[in-house]
Design a protein around this motif. Sequence first.
Motif, PDB file in Angstrom:
ATOM      1  N   GLU A  67     -38.159 -12.819  29.897  1.00 58.50           N
ATOM      2  CA  GLU A  67     -37.480 -12.035  28.866  1.00 58.50           C
ATOM      3  C   GLU A  67     -36.396 -11.153  29.473  1.00 58.50           C
ATOM      4  O   GLU A  67     -35.310 -11.022  28.916  1.00 58.50           O
ATOM      5  CB  GLU A  67     -38.496 -11.196  28.097  1.00 58.50           C
ATOM      6  CG  GLU A  67     -39.400 -12.013  27.196  1.00 58.50           C
ATOM      7  CD  GLU A  67     -40.540 -11.202  26.587  1.00 58.50           C
ATOM      8  OE1 GLU A  67     -40.629  -9.983  26.847  1.00 58.50           O
ATOM      9  OE2 GLU A  67     -41.346 -11.805  25.853  1.00 58.50           O
ATOM     10  N   SER A  68     -36.669 -10.567  30.626  1.00 58.06           N
ATOM     11  CA  SER A  68     -35.669  -9.729  31.302  1.00 58.06           C
ATOM     12  C   SER A  68     -34.479 -10.558  31.744  1.00 58.06           C
ATOM     13  O   SER A  68     -33.327 -10.138  31.610  1.00 58.06           O
ATOM     14  CB  SER A  68     -36.288  -9.030  32.510  1.00 58.06           C
ATOM     15  OG  SER A  68     -37.268  -8.116  32.105  1.00 58.06           O
ATOM     16  N   ALA A  70     -33.466 -13.363  30.414  1.00 57.84           N
ATOM     17  CA  ALA A  70     -32.732 -13.779  29.217  1.00 57.84           C
ATOM     18  C   ALA A  70     -31.878 -12.631  28.688  1.00 57.84           C
ATOM     19  O   ALA A  70     -30.726 -12.835  28.294  1.00 57.84           O
ATOM     20  CB  ALA A  70     -33.711 -14.256  28.138  1.00 57.84           C
ATOM     21  N   ALA A  71     -32.425 -11.430  28.694  1.00 51.47           N
ATOM     22  CA  ALA A  71     -31.668 -10.264  28.228  1.00 51.47           C
ATOM     23  C   ALA A  71     -30.473 -10.003  29.141  1.00 51.47           C
ATOM     24  O   ALA A  71     -29.377  -9.691  28.668  1.00 51.47           O
ATOM     25  CB  ALA A  71     -32.571  -9.036  28.177  1.00 51.47           C
ATOM     26  N   ALA A  73     -28.883 -12.245  30.891  1.00 46.27           N
ATOM     27  CA  ALA A  73     -27.913 -13.324  30.652  1.00 46.27           C
ATOM     28  C   ALA A  73     -27.103 -13.043  29.382  1.00 46.27           C
ATOM     29  O   ALA A  73     -25.898 -13.288  29.337  1.00 46.27           O
ATOM     30  CB  ALA A  73     -28.639 -14.659  30.547  1.00 46.27           C
ATOM     31  N   ARG A  74     -27.787 -12.523  28.356  1.00 42.41           N
ATOM     32  CA  ARG A  74     -27.075 -12.208  27.107  1.00 42.41           C
ATOM     33  C   ARG A  74     -26.054 -11.091  27.332  1.00 42.41           C
ATOM     34  O   ARG A  74     -24.985 -11.092  26.746  1.00 42.41           O
ATOM     35  CB  ARG A  74     -28.065 -11.818  26.019  1.00 42.41           C
ATOM     36  CG  ARG A  74     -28.836 -12.989  25.435  1.00 42.41           C
ATOM     37  CD  ARG A  74     -29.596 -12.605  24.177  1.00 42.41           C
ATOM     38  NE  ARG A  74     -30.599 -11.577  24.400  1.00 42.41           N
ATOM     39  CZ  ARG A  74     -31.856 -11.802  24.756  1.00 42.41           C
ATOM     40  NH1 ARG A  74     -32.290 -13.028  24.944  1.00 42.41           N
ATOM     41  NH2 ARG A  74     -32.706 -10.810  24.929  1.00 42.41           N
ATOM     42  N   ARG A  75     -26.418 -10.122  28.162  1.00 37.72           N
ATOM     43  CA  ARG A  75     -25.500  -8.998  28.416  1.00 37.72           C
ATOM     44  C   ARG A  75     -24.257  -9.458  29.187  1.00 37.72           C
ATOM     45  O   ARG A  75     -23.185  -8.863  29.043  1.00 37.72           O
ATOM     46  CB  ARG A  75     -26.213  -7.893  29.190  1.00 37.72           C
ATOM     47  CG  ARG A  75     -27.163  -7.072  28.353  1.00 37.72           C
ATOM     48  CD  ARG A  75     -27.632  -5.878  29.133  1.00 37.72           C
ATOM     49  NE  ARG A  75     -28.454  -6.302  30.264  1.00 37.72           N
ATOM     50  CZ  ARG A  75     -29.777  -6.163  30.341  1.00 37.72           C
ATOM     51  NH1 ARG A  75     -30.420  -5.595  29.380  1.00 37.72           N
ATOM     52  NH2 ARG A  75     -30.441  -6.598  31.391  1.00 37.72           N
ATOM     53  N   GLN A  76     -24.395 -10.497  29.995  1.00 34.77           N
ATOM     54  CA  GLN A  76     -23.269 -10.960  30.807  1.00 34.77           C
ATOM     55  C   GLN A  76     -22.278 -11.792  30.002  1.00 34.77           C
ATOM     56  O   GLN A  76     -21.172 -12.011  30.423  1.00 34.77           O
ATOM     57  CB  GLN A  76     -23.782 -11.800  31.987  1.00 34.77           C
ATOM     58  CG  GLN A  76     -24.494 -10.965  33.026  1.00 34.77           C
ATOM     59  CD  GLN A  76     -25.019 -11.801  34.174  1.00 34.77           C
ATOM     60  OE1 GLN A  76     -25.007 -13.025  34.112  1.00 34.77           O
ATOM     61  NE2 GLN A  76     -25.471 -11.132  35.213  1.00 34.77           N
ATOM     62  N   ARG A  77     -22.682 -12.226  28.831  1.00 38.67           N
ATOM     63  CA  ARG A  77     -21.781 -13.059  28.005  1.00 38.67           C
ATOM     64  C   ARG A  77     -20.703 -12.262  27.393  1.00 38.67           C
ATOM     65  O   ARG A  77     -20.431 -11.301  27.078  1.00 38.67           O
ATOM     66  CB  ARG A  77     -22.576 -13.759  26.912  1.00 38.67           C
ATOM     67  CG  ARG A  77     -23.480 -14.807  27.458  1.00 38.67           C
ATOM     68  CD  ARG A  77     -24.167 -15.500  26.338  1.00 38.67           C
ATOM     69  NE  ARG A  77     -25.293 -16.263  26.848  1.00 38.67           N
ATOM     70  CZ  ARG A  77     -26.207 -16.805  26.110  1.00 38.67           C
ATOM     71  NH1 ARG A  77     -26.154 -16.706  24.810  1.00 38.67           N
ATOM     72  NH2 ARG A  77     -27.179 -17.490  26.623  1.00 38.67           N
TER      73      ARG A  77
END
Length: 77
Positions: A67-68, A70-71, A73-77
């Motif tokens: 989960e960390s 994935a979170a 990765a989402r922030r880097q987009r």
Amino acid sequence: MADRTEKQQAAQQAVDILHEISTILNCHLDRRTLSICISMIENGVNPEALAAVVTELRKEGQQQQHESAAAAARRQR
């Protein structure tokens, strides 16, 4: 005093042997964790229940890592 030293050496040797077995079986238990588990079992904790708790904690830890990641990765987009 010598008796205590002998007991400590025997305990250390037992932990070393169990750690080798743990490594061969890919249990991923370090010496400290293994020592804690041994102590708990010596103090009456049911080994099967302890194994179940360790397994569950590992699953939860892996889930949190995923989960960390994935979170992040989402922030880097």
